[in-house]
Structure formats: structure tokens, C-alpha cells
Design an enzyme around this catalytic site. Sequence first.
Site, short mmCIF file in Angstrom:
data_model
loop_
_atom_site.label_atom_id
_atom_site.label_comp_id
_atom_site.label_asym_id
_atom_site.label_seq_id
_atom_site.Cartn_x
_atom_site.Cartn_y
_atom_site.Cartn_z
N GLU A 37 0.82 -1.21 0.00
CA GLU A 37 0.00 0.00 0.00
C GLU A 37 0.85 1.26 0.00
O GLU A 37 1.98 1.25 0.48
CB GLU A 37 -0.99 -0.01 1.19
N ARG A 62 0.73 -2.11 12.46
CA ARG A 62 0.02 -3.06 11.60
C ARG A 62 -0.38 -2.43 10.26
O ARG A 62 -1.49 -2.63 9.77
CB ARG A 62 -1.19 -3.65 12.31
N CYS A 67 7.67 -1.09 -1.82
CA CYS A 67 8.83 -1.99 -1.89
C CYS A 67 9.94 -1.65 -0.91
O CYS A 67 10.49 -2.54 -0.24
CB CYS A 67 9.38 -2.03 -3.31
N HIS A 107 12.99 0.25 -7.65
CA HIS A 107 12.44 -0.86 -6.87
C HIS A 107 13.56 -1.49 -6.06
O HIS A 107 14.71 -1.54 -6.50
CB HIS A 107 11.81 -1.90 -7.80
N ASP A 123 11.14 -11.25 -2.80
CA ASP A 123 10.48 -9.97 -3.01
C ASP A 123 9.06 -10.01 -2.45
O ASP A 123 8.16 -10.60 -3.05
CB ASP A 123 10.45 -9.65 -4.51
#
Length: 253
Positions: A37, A62, A67, A107, A123
Site C-alpha cells: 500500500e 500493523r 517496496c 524498486h 520480493d
Amino acid sequence: MNTQDYLERIRYQGPLTPDLETLQALHEAHMLAVPFENLSIHYGQPIVLNEEVLYNKIVSRRRGGFCYELNGLFAWLLRELGFRVTLLSAGVANQKQDGGYNPDFDHLTLRVHDLAGSDWLVDVGFGDSFRLPLRLELEVEQDGADGHTYQLIEEGDYWILRQRDGAGFEPQYRFTLQPRALSDFNARCHYHQTSPDSGFTKKRVCSLALPDGRLTLSDLLLITTLQGRREERSLSNEQEYVATLAKLFDITI
């Protein structure tokens, strides 16, 4: 790091021996428990690439992340459990550039060393992607346990991760094996938080793997994919959006 709290966050109760079986189980557990997210970008919450800060966000509060956060923190957990891990820089495939790639550090992915006679591509921060680590071996088709087949090829200095799409393969991202530090990704992380050209600033996304599919909330569009069947439902307003985040993703902003 409190490793037990992290393991509880990803609902993992299996063995902790630093071997391939444990890595595979941890990888899949993480994908099923921690959403991909970008909500911090849209709610004025700066993303800081510091392991303690990431631990507080993802484990204590939480939340999920993208990435740099998910793979950055997962690498710390793996090291605490005795795995040898290297951070790698990758450039995501950009179809708008006619087969080109975004810049390096676009990334963050991981290399885990020397398990079952091989190194592994790990990943948990690429969204809808392979659920089990892939062997770092060229030209071999591998099952990602997500309904897709993957293959690694080499082009110049880069390894290319490709996903089978119909009869052929589509590139996902390219990377080198040069070791990186988490701080090396600061500039690109700032870009993705602030640039109007970044896909992460254009819309809110929250996505979580399910045992037989995936849930994705893209702004007010809820996408449910179960056993290959896709359904879409538009949420009516921001109040329903907040309630859906809490109910389906266990996220409170």
C-alpha cells in the site's frame, strides 16, 4: 527488533532454521498478511527508510507499505533469523517507454544467499507477484505459486525478471547483483512520494494476497479476484473507503 512480534504480525508459527523451507514459508506468510500500500503518501505521512521506523509502522502499527519498506524490513527479519541477505536495486519495466525501464533504485528487491545450493530472488514488495522465492538461475521457468510462471534472463549487466503472459513472457523489472544499502534508495523513495509523475502519487492503492486470489482497493474501486474470477465494486464515499480498509485489510489511517 522483536522477532516474535514480527512473526506474529505475519501469522507465522513454523520452524526458524535458516534454510530454504523456512524462507519459502516466511515469504508466503508475509505476502498473505502485510498489504502492499501507498497510503502514507496520500495522508501526509513521510516514508523514512530507517529500519526502526519501518518496524514501528508495519509491525507495531500493523500497516503495509511499498517496496522500500516491505523488502527493507523483511531483509532485517531474515538477517535476525540467520539468513545472508543482500539488497538489490531494480528498475521496473515501463510499457510507456516501448519496452524500456524506469531508473535504477526504482524498486528494491532482495537476494538471499546459499540455500539448497543456490541463491534466491526474494520480493515481498512488488504487489501481485511471485509468492515463493525464485532460484537465481538463468533461462529456467519457475512456478511463482501465484498462478504465474517466471523466468530470469540476462541482458548486458542486468538480470531481467519476466512473467509468462499467454504464449510469451513480459518483463517485470531488471536488476544487477551489486549490493546496496537501504539509504541508497532515499532519493528514489522521495521521488515516489512527491513527484506528480510517480504512479504512487496519482492514486491510493492497497492490495493483499489471498490464499486463492487477491484483494485490491484502488481509490474507491474494490477489486476481488478469487480462483481467477475478477469482480469489481465501486465504493460510495470516503466513509465506506475507510470502513473497507479496516474490515478487509485491518488498516486504520
